[in-house]
Scaffold this active site. Structure first.
Site, mmCIF file in Angstrom:
data_model
loop_
_atom_site.group_PDB
_atom_site.id
_atom_site.type_symbol
_atom_site.label_atom_id
_atom_site.label_comp_id
_atom_site.label_asym_id
_atom_site.label_seq_id
_atom_site.Cartn_x
_atom_site.Cartn_y
_atom_site.Cartn_z
ATOM 1 N N LYS A 195 1.212 -7.670 -14.876
ATOM 2 C CA LYS A 195 1.188 -8.024 -14.508
ATOM 3 C C LYS A 195 0.654 -8.838 -12.893
ATOM 4 O O LYS A 195 1.318 -9.139 -12.430
ATOM 5 C CB LYS A 195 2.874 -8.338 -14.619
ATOM 6 C CG LYS A 195 3.822 -8.508 -16.166
ATOM 7 C CD LYS A 195 5.399 -8.519 -16.161
ATOM 8 C CE LYS A 195 5.272 -8.162 -17.165
ATOM 9 N NZ LYS A 195 7.098 -7.028 -17.261
ATOM 10 N N GLU B 87 3.389 3.595 2.621
ATOM 11 C CA GLU B 87 4.771 2.467 2.628
ATOM 12 C C GLU B 87 5.816 2.958 2.632
ATOM 13 O O GLU B 87 6.755 4.204 2.854
ATOM 14 C CB GLU B 87 4.296 2.984 1.149
ATOM 15 C CG GLU B 87 3.121 1.960 0.052
ATOM 16 C CD GLU B 87 3.051 2.382 -1.602
ATOM 17 O OE1 GLU B 87 2.604 1.663 -1.916
ATOM 18 O OE2 GLU B 87 4.411 2.739 -1.739
ATOM 19 N N ASP C 60 -0.705 10.514 -7.293
ATOM 20 C CA ASP C 60 -1.024 9.608 -6.958
ATOM 21 C C ASP C 60 -1.485 8.907 -6.132
ATOM 22 O O ASP C 60 -1.655 7.834 -6.496
ATOM 23 C CB ASP C 60 1.171 8.511 -6.683
ATOM 24 C CG ASP C 60 1.207 7.634 -7.183
ATOM 25 O OD1 ASP C 60 0.487 6.691 -8.283
ATOM 26 O OD2 ASP C 60 1.984 6.566 -6.147
ATOM 27 N N HIS D 248 -7.141 7.671 -4.108
ATOM 28 C CA HIS D 248 -7.615 6.614 -3.261
ATOM 29 C C HIS D 248 -8.031 7.429 -2.208
ATOM 30 O O HIS D 248 -9.043 7.039 -1.488
ATOM 31 C CB HIS D 248 -5.836 5.892 -2.611
ATOM 32 C CG HIS D 248 -5.713 5.045 -4.576
ATOM 33 N ND1 HIS D 248 -6.329 5.186 -5.558
ATOM 34 C CD2 HIS D 248 -4.557 5.084 -4.365
ATOM 35 C CE1 HIS D 248 -5.165 4.326 -6.358
ATOM 36 N NE2 HIS D 248 -4.564 4.858 -6.010
ATOM 37 N N LYS E 204 6.056 7.858 1.201
ATOM 38 C CA LYS E 204 6.725 7.021 0.445
ATOM 39 C C LYS E 204 8.235 7.044 1.203
ATOM 40 O O LYS E 204 8.260 7.993 2.113
ATOM 41 C CB LYS E 204 7.045 7.416 -1.253
ATOM 42 C CG LYS E 204 5.915 7.284 -1.974
ATOM 43 C CD LYS E 204 6.199 5.749 -2.649
ATOM 44 C CE LYS E 204 4.310 5.848 -3.596
ATOM 45 N NZ LYS E 204 4.430 4.603 -4.386
ATOM 46 N N TYR F 127 -11.487 -0.861 15.073
ATOM 47 C CA TYR F 127 -11.509 -0.797 16.368
ATOM 48 C C TYR F 127 -12.139 0.087 17.168
ATOM 49 O O TYR F 127 -11.383 1.654 16.547
ATOM 50 C CB TYR F 127 -10.607 -1.662 16.921
ATOM 51 C CG TYR F 127 -9.273 -0.886 16.515
ATOM 52 C CD1 TYR F 127 -8.879 -0.818 15.812
ATOM 53 C CD2 TYR F 127 -8.419 0.478 17.468
ATOM 54 C CE1 TYR F 127 -6.992 -0.692 15.349
ATOM 55 C CE2 TYR F 127 -7.110 1.400 17.138
ATOM 56 C CZ TYR F 127 -6.529 0.334 15.731
ATOM 57 O OH TYR F 127 -5.648 1.543 15.785
HETATM 58 C C1 BG6 Z 1 -1.067 3.190 -6.684
HETATM 59 C C2 BG6 Z 1 0.081 4.030 -6.926
HETATM 60 O O1 BG6 Z 1 -2.233 3.525 -7.454
HETATM 61 O O2 BG6 Z 1 -1.336 2.426 -5.837
HETATM 62 C C3 BG6 Z 1 1.175 3.342 -5.881
HETATM 63 O O3 BG6 Z 1 0.805 4.613 -7.873
HETATM 64 C C4 BG6 Z 1 0.924 2.938 -5.053
HETATM 65 O O4 BG6 Z 1 2.074 4.585 -5.927
HETATM 66 C C5 BG6 Z 1 -0.094 1.606 -5.077
HETATM 67 O O5 BG6 Z 1 2.039 1.798 -4.486
HETATM 68 C C6 BG6 Z 1 -0.453 1.207 -3.233
HETATM 69 O O6 BG6 Z 1 -1.618 0.344 -3.396
HETATM 70 P P1 BG6 Z 1 -2.206 -1.010 -2.269
HETATM 71 O O7 BG6 Z 1 -3.625 -1.374 -2.780
HETATM 72 O O8 BG6 Z 1 -0.703 -1.855 -2.512
HETATM 73 O O9 BG6 Z 1 -2.346 0.136 -1.416
#
Ligand code: BG6
Length: 517
Positions: free
Chosen positions: A45, A244, A263, A268, A360, A400
Site C-alpha cells: 500500500k 526519525e 532495521d 540502509h 526513532k 554543501y
Molecule cells: C525502513 C524501516 O526500511 O525504512 C523503517 O523498516 C523506516 O523503520 C524506513 O521508517 C525509512 O525509510 P525512509 O525512506 O522513510 O527514510
C-alpha cells in the site's frame, strides 16, 4: 536562475553530453506481467503500488503491462479497484483521477494462500489468461515479494513450481529483512537460490534508489576536486545519520524483533557507507560496482559493543515511551537508537572512524552523510573551523561544503560559510522520483547496480552479527533518551571521542549574521 533550469526536455537533450552510468541489459518489454505478492499489506500500500502508479503516470512501465495483486485477503476485483486510489497520494486531482482509472484497468487481483499449490495454480490460470491476449508467445513475469520473511521461502518455492515461465524472463524482487543474523540470512538465501539464480533475484534496499545515494558515485568519481582528498590523509571522521521524529507507534511488534541496527544500520546506512568508501570501479556495470562494494565491506571488522552507544526512548512531552507501546513486549531490551563505529582496514581508510547512527523518536526527520576533514596546519590560524562536506539525502536533497572565508568588509578574520548545492534551488522544475520507482524501473530493465548481491549481504551480516547477539541476550547497556530529543545525552561525548569537532557557535546554516561573529 533561468539559466539553471533543467526541464525534462533539456535533461534529455543533455544526456548525450554528460557521462552516462547506464549500460544495456535485458529490458522487460511488452508482454510483461508484474505480480505483487502481499498486495493487501502495508508495504504494497505504502510503497509498491504508489511506485507502480508513479511509473505508469510517467509512461515508464512496459507497453501493455498488466499488474496482478495476490494476497490472502479475500476480496473481489471491484473491492481491489476501490482500494487502489487510497494507496495513491493526491488521488483526487483531476489529472490523477483519469490516470488512476486507466491504472486500475490494467490491475487485477487473485486471493490465495502462501503455502498451497492449488492457490498458485489458480494464479497461474489467471496469468495464462492474460497472456493469451498478448500478440507474441514470448512473455515476461516480474514477481514482487511485498511479504513478511516467514513466507518468503514457501512462496518462492510455489512460484517456481507453478508460475515460472519456461520461455521468457522471470525476475524476483525481494525486500528486507533478509534474515536476522548471518546464519538465518544464509538459510534464507540458500532456500531461495535453490529455485532462482542470482541473475533473476533483485534484493531491494530502498536507500539505493534514493537520488542522493545514487549521486554519490558520480559525485566522487566525476570530480577530481573531491576524489583527490578522499582518504585518511584529508578526512578525520565520517558520520552517516538517520533521524526519525516518530516512535514505533503500534508497529512495535515488528520493530522489537529487529531493533534499530537491523532495521536501519546494517542495511540502509551500511550501503551508504560502502558507496562512500569503495574504490573506483572498473566500469559502472552492476558487477564491477558490487565487486568493489564487497571488497570494502570485507575490510570492516565486526563492530564491538565498546565502540557503540545504544539507547531506548522514554515518554516525554505527552508522547509515549517505547515500552508504553502495547505492541512492545514488557521490559524489552531492544535499542531504538544506536551509534556504531566502524573501521576500515585498508590503506585508504585506516584510522578513520565511521559513525553510523540511527534513532526513532528524535527531534527531527533527517538523513545525511557528514564528512569532516582534518584541521588545517596551525600557525597562521587559531581555532579555525574544519571543512565539512554534507550530503543531505533527505529531506530537501543537497550537497554543501563548509568552508572558511574572509569576513566580508574591512575585517580580515576568517568566518565559516559554505558552498551549497541545494537541489530545489538549483534544479527548479525537475522532479526527483521516489526510491521505489527508480528501483522497480531498474529491475524491469535488468540493471542490478542498485540491488544487494548475495556476497554483499553476507559481508554485511558478518559485521553486525556478534554485537546483535550480545544485544539480544540483554548484555548491552541502553541509555534512556526522551521522545523528541537529539538522542542519548552522552552522544556528543561519544562522537567527540571519535574525532568530531563541532563548528563554532556562530555558524548557522543557511545564513549567518555577521553581527553574531
Ligand atoms: C525502513 C524501516 O526500511 O525504512 C523503517 O523498516 C523506516 O523503520 C524506513 O521508517 C525509512 O525509510 P525512509 O525512506 O522513510 O527514510
Amino acid at each position: 536562475m533561468s539559466d539553471s533550469k533543467v526541464t525534462p526536455n533539456r535533461e534529455r537533450a543533455m544526456s548525450g553530453t554528460i557521462p552516462s552510468m547506464e549500460s544495456s541489459h535485458d529490458e522487460l518489454g511488452e508482454n510483461t506481467i508484474i505480480v505483487v505478492f502481499g498486495a493487501s499489506g502495508d508495504l504494497a500500500k505504502k510503497k509498491t503500488f504508489p511506485a507502480l502508479f508513479g511509473l505508469y503516470r510517467r509512461r515508464l512501465l512496459p507497453r501493455g503491462v498488466r499488474i496482478v495483486g495476490y494476497a490472502r485477503t479475500k476480496m473481489d476485483l471491484a473491492e481491489f479497484h476501490k482500494r487502489i486510489p487510497s494507496y495513491i497520494k493526491n488521488a483526487d486531482n483531476e489529472e490523477n483521477r483519469a490516470l488512476i482509472k486507466e491504472f486500475t484497468g490494467i490491475s487485477t487481483y487473485v486471493s490465495g494462500q502462501y503455502d498451497k499449490d492449488e492457490s498458485f495454480q489458480e494464479l497461474e490460470r489467471h496469468l495464462v489468461e492474460i497472456e493469451r491476449n498478448y500478440q507474441t508467445k514470448e512473455t515476461n513475469r516480474l514477481f514482487y515479494f511485498a511479504l513478511p520473511p516467514s513466507v518468503f521461502t514457501p512462496v518462492s518455492q510455489h512460484v517456481k513450481r507453478n508460475n515460472y515461465l519456461r520461455k521468457g524472463i522471470n525476475r524476483l524482487i525481494v525486500e528486507k529483512p533478509f534474515g536476522k543474523d548471518l546464519h538465518s540470512s544464509r538459510e534464507l538465501m540458500s532456500a531461495i537460490k535453490q529455485d532462482w539464480n542470482e541473475e533473476e533475484i533483485f534484493r531491494i534496499d530502498h536507500y539505493l534508489g534514493k537520488e542522493m545515494v545514487k549521486n554519490i558515485l558520480l559525485f566522487r568519481f566525476a570530480n577530481i576536486a573531491f576524489s583527490a582528498g578522499w582518504d585518511k590523509h584529508s578526512i578525520s571522521n565520517v558520520q552517516i545519520s538517520f533521524k526519525e521524529p516518530f516512535g514505533t507507534e503500534g508497529r512495535g511488534g515488528y520493530f522489537d524483533e529487529f531493533g534499530i541496527i537491523r532495521d536501519i544500520i546494517q542495511n540502509h546506512l551500511l550501503q551508504v557507507l560502502t558507496i562512500i568508501t569503495m574504490e573506483r570501479p572498473v566500469s559502472f556495470s552492476a558487477e564491477d560496482i558490487r565487486d568493489e562494494k564487497v571488497k570494502v565491506l570485507r575490510a570492516i571488522p565486526p563492530v564491538t559493543l565498546e565502540d557503540t552507544l545504544l539507547g531506548q526512548y522514554v515518554g516525554a512531552n505527552g508522547k509515549p515511551g517505547y515500552l508504553d507501546d502495547d505492541t512492545v513486549p514488557k521490559g524489552s531490551v531492544c535499542p531504538t537508537f544506536a551509534a556504531c563505529t566502524l573501521h576500515i582496514n585498508n590503506p585508504r581508510w585506516e584510522g578513520v572512524p565511521f559513525i553510523l547512527k540511527a534513532g526513532k523518536a528524535l527531534n527531527e526527520a533527517k538523513v545525511e552523510v557528514r564528512i569532516q576533514y582534518r584541521d588545517v596546519t596551525q600557525g597562521i590560524f587559531k581555532d579555525i573551523a574544519r571543512n565539512e562536506l554534507v550530503i543531505r539525502i533527505q529531506p530537501s536533497e543537497a550537497i554543501y561544503i563548509k568552508i572558511n572565508a574572509k569576513t566580508p568588509g574591512f575585517d580580515t578574520r576568517a568566518f565559516p560559510t559554505e558552498m551549497d548545492l541545494t537541489y530545489k534551488r538549483r534544479f527548479t522544475d525537475t522532479t526527483i522520483p521516489e526510491a521505489y520507482e527508480a528501483l522497480i524501473l531498474d529491475a524491469l530493465r535488468g540493471d542490478h547496480s542498485n540491488f544487494v548481491r548475495d556476497d554483499e549481504l553476507d559481508s554485511a551480516w558478518k559485521i553486525f552479527t556478534p554485537i546483535l547477539h550480545r544485544i539480544d541476550k540483554g548484555s548491552a547497556n541502553l541509555e534512556e533518551y526522551p521522545y523528541g530529543s537529539r538522542g542519548p545525552s552522552s552522544l556528543d561525548a561519544f562522537i567527540a571521542a571519535r574525532g568530531y569537532k563541532r563548528a563554532p557557535d556562530a555558524y548557522f546554516w543557511p545564513t549567518t549574521s555577521l553581527a553574531s561573529l
